[in-house]
Design a protein around this motif. Structure first.
Motif, PDB file in Angstrom:
ATOM      1  N   ARG A  11     -19.878   8.617  15.028  1.00 42.61           N
ATOM      2  CA  ARG A  11     -19.036   9.618  15.701  1.00 42.61           C
ATOM      3  C   ARG A  11     -17.766   9.016  16.304  1.00 42.61           C
ATOM      4  O   ARG A  11     -16.734   9.689  16.362  1.00 42.61           O
ATOM      5  N   TYR A  12     -17.827   7.760  16.753  1.00 40.60           N
ATOM      6  CA  TYR A  12     -16.631   7.153  17.333  1.00 40.60           C
ATOM      7  C   TYR A  12     -15.583   6.880  16.257  1.00 40.60           C
ATOM      8  O   TYR A  12     -14.376   7.076  16.484  1.00 40.60           O
ATOM      9  N   PHE A  13     -16.023   6.440  15.087  1.00 41.14           N
ATOM     10  CA  PHE A  13     -15.088   6.194  13.999  1.00 41.14           C
ATOM     11  C   PHE A  13     -14.524   7.514  13.464  1.00 41.14           C
ATOM     12  O   PHE A  13     -13.384   7.554  12.998  1.00 41.14           O
ATOM     13  N   THR A  14     -15.322   8.571  13.562  1.00 34.11           N
ATOM     14  CA  THR A  14     -14.815   9.892  13.191  1.00 34.11           C
ATOM     15  C   THR A  14     -13.621  10.253  14.055  1.00 34.11           C
ATOM     16  O   THR A  14     -12.597  10.765  13.566  1.00 34.11           O
ATOM     17  N   GLN A  15     -13.727   9.986  15.363  1.00 33.83           N
ATOM     18  CA  GLN A  15     -12.610  10.264  16.262  1.00 33.83           C
ATOM     19  C   GLN A  15     -11.356   9.474  15.865  1.00 33.83           C
ATOM     20  O   GLN A  15     -10.253  10.014  15.831  1.00 33.83           O
ATOM     21  N   LEU A  16     -11.564   8.199  15.551  1.00 37.02           N
ATOM     22  CA  LEU A  16     -10.427   7.351  15.191  1.00 37.02           C
ATOM     23  C   LEU A  16      -9.765   7.830  13.910  1.00 37.02           C
ATOM     24  O   LEU A  16      -8.535   7.972  13.842  1.00 37.02           O
ATOM     25  N   PHE A  17     -10.575   8.117  12.877  1.00 41.77           N
ATOM     26  CA  PHE A  17      -9.995   8.489  11.591  1.00 41.77           C
ATOM     27  C   PHE A  17      -9.408   9.892  11.611  1.00 41.77           C
ATOM     28  O   PHE A  17      -8.433  10.168  10.905  1.00 41.77           O
ATOM     29  N   ASP A  18      -9.997  10.796  12.391  1.00 41.83           N
ATOM     30  CA  ASP A  18      -9.376  12.113  12.557  1.00 41.83           C
ATOM     31  C   ASP A  18      -7.982  11.962  13.174  1.00 41.83           C
ATOM     32  O   ASP A  18      -7.023  12.629  12.772  1.00 41.83           O
ATOM     33  N   HIS A  19      -7.891  11.063  14.151  1.00 38.33           N
ATOM     34  CA  HIS A  19      -6.618  10.813  14.814  1.00 38.33           C
ATOM     35  C   HIS A  19      -5.608  10.211  13.837  1.00 38.33           C
ATOM     36  O   HIS A  19      -4.446  10.644  13.776  1.00 38.33           O
ATOM     37  N   LEU A  20      -6.044   9.238  13.060  1.00 39.19           N
ATOM     38  CA  LEU A  20      -5.146   8.593  12.107  1.00 39.19           C
ATOM     39  C   LEU A  20      -4.738   9.544  10.984  1.00 39.19           C
ATOM     40  O   LEU A  20      -3.597   9.547  10.537  1.00 39.19           O
ATOM     41  N   GLU A  21      -5.702  10.347  10.543  1.00 42.53           N
ATOM     42  CA  GLU A  21      -5.410  11.298   9.472  1.00 42.53           C
ATOM     43  C   GLU A  21      -4.369  12.321   9.914  1.00 42.53           C
ATOM     44  O   GLU A  21      -3.528  12.753   9.126  1.00 42.53           O
ATOM     45  N   SER A  22      -4.425  12.701  11.203  1.00 41.58           N
ATOM     46  CA  SER A  22      -3.440  13.653  11.716  1.00 41.58           C
ATOM     47  C   SER A  22      -2.032  13.064  11.699  1.00 41.58           C
ATOM     48  O   SER A  22      -1.047  13.793  11.833  1.00 41.58           O
ATOM     49  N   ARG A  23      -1.962  11.737  11.530  1.00 39.37           N
ATOM     50  CA  ARG A  23      -0.668  11.057  11.465  1.00 39.37           C
ATOM     51  C   ARG A  23      -0.346  10.563  10.066  1.00 39.37           C
ATOM     52  O   ARG A  23       0.460   9.656   9.874  1.00 39.37           O
ATOM     53  N   GLY A  24      -1.070  11.141   9.077  1.00 37.30           N
ATOM     54  CA  GLY A  24      -0.711  10.898   7.685  1.00 37.30           C
ATOM     55  C   GLY A  24      -1.432   9.782   6.970  1.00 37.30           C
ATOM     56  O   GLY A  24      -1.096   9.449   5.832  1.00 37.30           O
ATOM     57  N   MET A  25      -2.461   9.174   7.614  1.00 34.15           N
ATOM     58  CA  MET A  25      -3.168   8.098   6.926  1.00 34.15           C
ATOM     59  C   MET A  25      -4.246   8.680   6.007  1.00 34.15           C
ATOM     60  O   MET A  25      -5.011   9.538   6.412  1.00 34.15           O
ATOM     61  N   PRO A  26      -4.350   8.223   4.734  1.00 30.52           N
ATOM     62  CA  PRO A  26      -5.360   8.743   3.801  1.00 30.52           C
ATOM     63  C   PRO A  26      -6.753   8.176   4.075  1.00 30.52           C
ATOM     64  O   PRO A  26      -7.156   7.162   3.501  1.00 30.52           O
ATOM     65  N   CYS A  27      -7.483   8.823   4.944  1.00 31.05           N
ATOM     66  CA  CYS A  27      -8.777   8.277   5.368  1.00 31.05           C
ATOM     67  C   CYS A  27      -9.827   8.278   4.261  1.00 31.05           C
ATOM     68  O   CYS A  27     -10.791   7.508   4.314  1.00 31.05           O
ATOM     69  N   ARG A  28      -9.649   9.132   3.251  1.00 24.69           N
ATOM     70  CA  ARG A  28     -10.625   9.137   2.157  1.00 24.69           C
ATOM     71  C   ARG A  28     -10.661   7.789   1.450  1.00 24.69           C
ATOM     72  O   ARG A  28     -11.706   7.349   0.990  1.00 24.69           O
ATOM     73  N   ASP A  29      -9.512   7.147   1.350  1.00 29.60           N
ATOM     74  CA  ASP A  29      -9.456   5.823   0.723  1.00 29.60           C
ATOM     75  C   ASP A  29     -10.250   4.804   1.536  1.00 29.60           C
ATOM     76  O   ASP A  29     -10.896   3.914   0.986  1.00 29.60           O
ATOM     77  N   VAL A  30     -10.191   4.934   2.855  1.00 28.71           N
ATOM     78  CA  VAL A  30     -10.926   4.022   3.734  1.00 28.71           C
ATOM     79  C   VAL A  30     -12.424   4.219   3.544  1.00 28.71           C
ATOM     80  O   VAL A  30     -13.191   3.255   3.402  1.00 28.71           O
ATOM     81  N   LEU A  31     -12.872   5.470   3.527  1.00 26.83           N
ATOM     82  CA  LEU A  31     -14.298   5.758   3.375  1.00 26.83           C
ATOM     83  C   LEU A  31     -14.804   5.283   2.022  1.00 26.83           C
ATOM     84  O   LEU A  31     -15.899   4.736   1.915  1.00 26.83           O
ATOM     85  N   SER A  32     -13.994   5.480   0.991  1.00 26.38           N
ATOM     86  CA  SER A  32     -14.394   5.056  -0.350  1.00 26.38           C
ATOM     87  C   SER A  32     -14.568   3.550  -0.417  1.00 26.38           C
ATOM     88  O   SER A  32     -15.531   3.042  -0.995  1.00 26.38           O
ATOM     89  N   ALA A  33     -13.640   2.814   0.196  1.00 25.24           N
ATOM     90  CA  ALA A  33     -13.714   1.349   0.174  1.00 25.24           C
ATOM     91  C   ALA A  33     -14.952   0.840   0.900  1.00 25.24           C
ATOM     92  O   ALA A  33     -15.514  -0.194   0.533  1.00 25.24           O
ATOM     93  N   ALA A  34     -15.387   1.568   1.924  1.00 31.41           N
ATOM     94  CA  ALA A  34     -16.558   1.149   2.704  1.00 31.41           C
ATOM     95  C   ALA A  34     -17.852   1.763   2.175  1.00 31.41           C
ATOM     96  O   ALA A  34     -18.913   1.566   2.763  1.00 31.41           O
ATOM     97  N   GLN A  35     -17.743   2.513   1.057  1.00 32.53           N
ATOM     98  CA  GLN A  35     -18.907   3.176   0.457  1.00 32.53           C
ATOM     99  C   GLN A  35     -19.591   4.100   1.458  1.00 32.53           C
ATOM    100  O   GLN A  35     -20.818   4.160   1.549  1.00 32.53           O
ATOM    101  N   VAL A  36     -18.765   4.841   2.206  1.00 38.32           N
ATOM    102  CA  VAL A  36     -19.261   5.846   3.146  1.00 38.32           C
ATOM    103  C   VAL A  36     -18.849   7.203   2.593  1.00 38.32           C
ATOM    104  O   VAL A  36     -17.669   7.464   2.352  1.00 38.32           O
ATOM    105  N   ARG A  37     -19.817   8.075   2.359  1.00 33.86           N
ATOM    106  CA  ARG A  37     -19.516   9.373   1.762  1.00 33.86           C
ATOM    107  C   ARG A  37     -18.742  10.272   2.719  1.00 33.86           C
ATOM    108  O   ARG A  37     -17.769  10.906   2.348  1.00 33.86           O
ATOM    109  N   SER A  38     -19.204  10.344   3.959  1.00 36.32           N
ATOM    110  CA  SER A  38     -18.552  11.233   4.918  1.00 36.32           C
ATOM    111  C   SER A  38     -18.933  10.816   6.329  1.00 36.32           C
ATOM    112  O   SER A  38     -20.001  10.244   6.560  1.00 36.32           O
ATOM    113  N   LEU A  39     -18.040  11.108   7.276  1.00 39.64           N
ATOM    114  CA  LEU A  39     -18.324  10.867   8.690  1.00 39.64           C
ATOM    115  C   LEU A  39     -18.536  12.178   9.440  1.00 39.64           C
ATOM    116  O   LEU A  39     -18.628  12.191  10.662  1.00 39.64           O
TER     117      LEU A  39
END
Length: 354
Positions: A11-39
């Protein structure tokens, strides 16, 4: 996930990536690299390897090295699931910190939190229970300290007096960002420390909080106890006790104290350990000896101070106990110990009985 592998809430990383995604970062690429389906699932947990991959890829994509600082600013009392509800219902800041210390594994099982309250100061000590890569360790050190600052200032409505935060990492390249944290005096570079140490003025600890609700607090804490019990049953009782013992800074927790954290009897906890072939006394002696060897490896720490930190009443008792386990006194161990080398007849620190 491997059996008994330490994992952290996503849940804490969800907060971080939601924040980053709101600023244009492609978080799906991050999850794919870490082999995480969804947060998105609130029950999702991340292994240490997944955390390392997430942070490495996020840093690569953003070019930012202040992600720990950024996440720390995002974390609020209600970020901590049911434990956050207990925090909000607590009568004082002192009670909140005690709850956090008692149930810290529900927030971050990679670290322990030790709370020491004195007449003129209160200390929060965060120490890792596993070896972390330097960049991940630095991320957590910043996240822990900044989140504590954000939450304490919110609880006290900004009235907490200036305080000191000590980091066991070099000053980061984004040091200027710490000016955003009014009241914190950060100190970087004390690599001899094993974790983050925060020292605050206790004047706000007992001020009644407007949201205090003892009935709601009891209900929330009961659920926290159940979760602690559940996590321990699902995992490894020996591992959990070792983690708690390693997290003790200036004392050695007793069997009764650890059983109380899990809301079970000391006899029940001892029985669980016996099923895994070891007693609490053996674990306690082993971890205390392990900590003694680690502390003796640092010649800057006085042996009398080590005895105190390990919970001995005097240096003589410490010396006798150490010699019984290791065949040499603490002074002899320190005199013979050199990096990467152990004289004949004396095991290296990593091979000492545990």
């Amino acid at each position: 996930m491997k059996p008994n592998e330490i994992s952290v809430p996503a849940r804490y990383f969800t907060q971080l990536f939601d924040h980053l995604e709101s600023r244009g970062m492609p978080c799906r690429d991050v999850l794919s690299a870490a082999q995480v389906r969804s947060l998105n699932d609130p029950q999702t947990r991340l292994t240490q390897a997944q955390v390392c991959s997430l942070l490495s890829e996020a840093t690569r994509l953003t070019g930012r090295h202040d992600l720990g600082f950024e996440l720390g600013k995002l974390i609020k009392l209600n970020s901590h699931d049911i434990l956050g509800y207990a925090f909000i219902s607590a009568p004082t800041l002192d009670h909140i910190i005690r709850l956090a210390s008692r149930y810290y594994r529900l927030m971050n099982p990679l670290f322990t939190l030790r709370y020491l309250r004195h007449a003129t100061a209160a200390e929060l000590l965060f120490q890792p229970v596993v070896t972390l890569p330097p960049e991940v360790f630095a991320f957590y050190c910043e996240m822990l300290a900044v989140s504590v600052h954000s939450q304490i200032m919110a609880i006290t409505q900004g009235r907490q007096p200036p305080y000191d935060a000590y980091f066991p990492i070099p000053a980061p390249g984004h040091l200027v960002r710490y000016r955003e944290l009014k009241g914190m005096r950060p100190h970087f570079g004390d690599i001899a420390m094993q974790g983050v140490r925060i020292v605050i003025d206790p004047c706000m600890l007992d001020v009644p909080l407007a949201m205090g609700d003892l009935r709601a607090l009891r209900q929330a804490e009961e659920r926290c106890k159940q979760l602690m019990h559940s996590f321990s049953e699902q995992g490894n009782w020996v591992e959990w006790v070792q983690m708690m013992l390693r997290g003790a800074e200036d004392s050695q927790p007793t069997l009764d104290e650890l059983a109380a954290v899990l809301n079970i009897s000391s006899r029940t906890l001892d029985r669980h350990l016996a099923r895994q072939g070891i007693s609490f006394r053996e674990l306690s002696l082993g971890i205390r000896n392990e900590r003694a060897c680690d502390l003796l490896a640092d010649a800057r720490v006085a042996i009398s101070q080590i005895a105190y930190r390990l919970g001995y009443t005097d240096v003589a008792n410490f010396s006798r106990s150490f010699k019984k386990l290791n065949g040499v006194t603490p002074s002899e161990y320190r005199a013979r110990l050199t990096p990467g080398y152990a004289p004949a007849g004396l095991p290296a620190a990593s091979q000492m009985p545990a």
